[in-house]
Design an enzyme around this catalytic site. Structure first.
Site, mmCIF file in Angstrom:
data_model
loop_
_atom_site.group_PDB
_atom_site.id
_atom_site.type_symbol
_atom_site.label_atom_id
_atom_site.label_comp_id
_atom_site.label_asym_id
_atom_site.label_seq_id
_atom_site.Cartn_x
_atom_site.Cartn_y
_atom_site.Cartn_z
ATOM 1 C CE1 TYR A 1 46.525 1.057 -63.328
ATOM 2 C CE2 TYR A 1 45.702 2.345 -61.699
ATOM 3 C CZ TYR A 1 46.213 1.948 -62.836
ATOM 4 O OH TYR A 1 46.738 3.176 -63.436
ATOM 5 C CB SER B 1 49.201 4.698 -61.105
ATOM 6 O OG SER B 1 47.797 5.497 -60.351
#
Length: 273
Positions: A154, A141
């Site tokens: 995350y 990401s």
């Protein structure tokens, strides 16, 4: 790498980027095992592919952070399609938020977003070294290069995913093993939208941090860019070009970048109140 005629496994293939990758691969003459925790979703994607590309896809459900499940998926692909030559470590989770995140949720985030990559590589890399090569594509990401406002698990797990992909490429790149790392910002997926649909404190702030940072792309657009990057065996795949500018700004003046992120966070929190 010329991917035509190869065999691939795509984890998280039941929806979003994974499903788009599976479709794009099949269209490029790649045979695909579609893997997903949601077995019916994986079955549906494989059935859709089979309708237009007969014999090009199979599906299997299971938790890809479990090494026994990974072994079974790779064995199933080998038996039904041929030896796995490309692996997309694409499954992901947004489990957890702030400092109050339980150890159990931290474990889920690290297991799915990082250790599933490590465990897959542990199985495949020795085989690829013997056979003469393979391709490992990790979905991380932009949060793995920058950060994720609102979600510590995350952000940390995606940084680790980037770090593992880097290490894998440095260590085995001269031995015929290609590695790419996909780092998108906003992509129109259930993982992104669930941040707006839940009542978990801070989730909407985390989701808006993504949607307000740049364009939200369609999964198919991302899949097309991944396949194009693989032709050149490019390591870093950035569907959002502005991420490279953000990353350069971060590296050139870390303190200024952190100040800017704090300011962005204050804006998001104020609008959320």
């Amino acid at each position: 790498m010329q991917i035509s005629g190869k065999v691939a496994v795509v984890t998280g293939g039941g929806a979003g980027i994974g499903a788009a990758l599976a479709r794009a691969l099949a269209a490029a003459d790649v045979s695909v095992l579609v893997a997903d925790l949601n077995a019916p979703a994986a079955d549906a994607v494989a059935a859709e592919i089979m309708a237009t590309h007969p014999g090009r896809a199979i599906a299997m459900g299971g938790d890809v952070s479990d090494p026994e499940v990974l072994e079974a998926m790779i064995a199933r692909a080998g038996a039904d399609l041929g030896p796995v030559e490309i692996f997309f470590a694409n499954a992901g989770t947004t489990a957890g938020m702030g400092l109050d995140t339980s150890d159990a949720l931290w474990e889920v985030a690290l297991d799915v977003n990082v250790m599933a990559h490590v465990r897959a590589a542990r199985i495949l890399v020795p085989r690829w070294l013997e056979s003469g090569g393979g391709y490992f594509v990790a979905t991380a990401s932009a949060a793995g290069l920058l950060t994720q406002i609102g979600s510590a698990p995350y952000s940390v797990s995606k940084h680790a995913a980037v770090g593992f992909a880097e290490w894998l490429s440095v260590t085995y790149g001269d031995q015929g093993i290609a590695v790419s790392c996909l780092c998108p910002m906003g992509v129109e997926t259930a993982l992104l939208r669930e941040g707006f649909d839940t009542d978990i404190p801070g989730a909407s702030v985390a989701a808006r941090a993504v949607t307000e940072s740049g364009e939200v792309l369609r999964p198919a657009e991302v899949a097309d860019q991944v396949l194009a990057a693989m032709e050149d065996e490019r390591f870093l795949i950035l569907p959002h070009r502005e991420v490279l500018d953000f990353y350069r700004n971060k590296g050139s003046d870390y303190d200024r970048w952190i100040s800017g992120m704090r300011r962005f966070q204050r804006h998001l929190v104020a609008d959320d109140e």
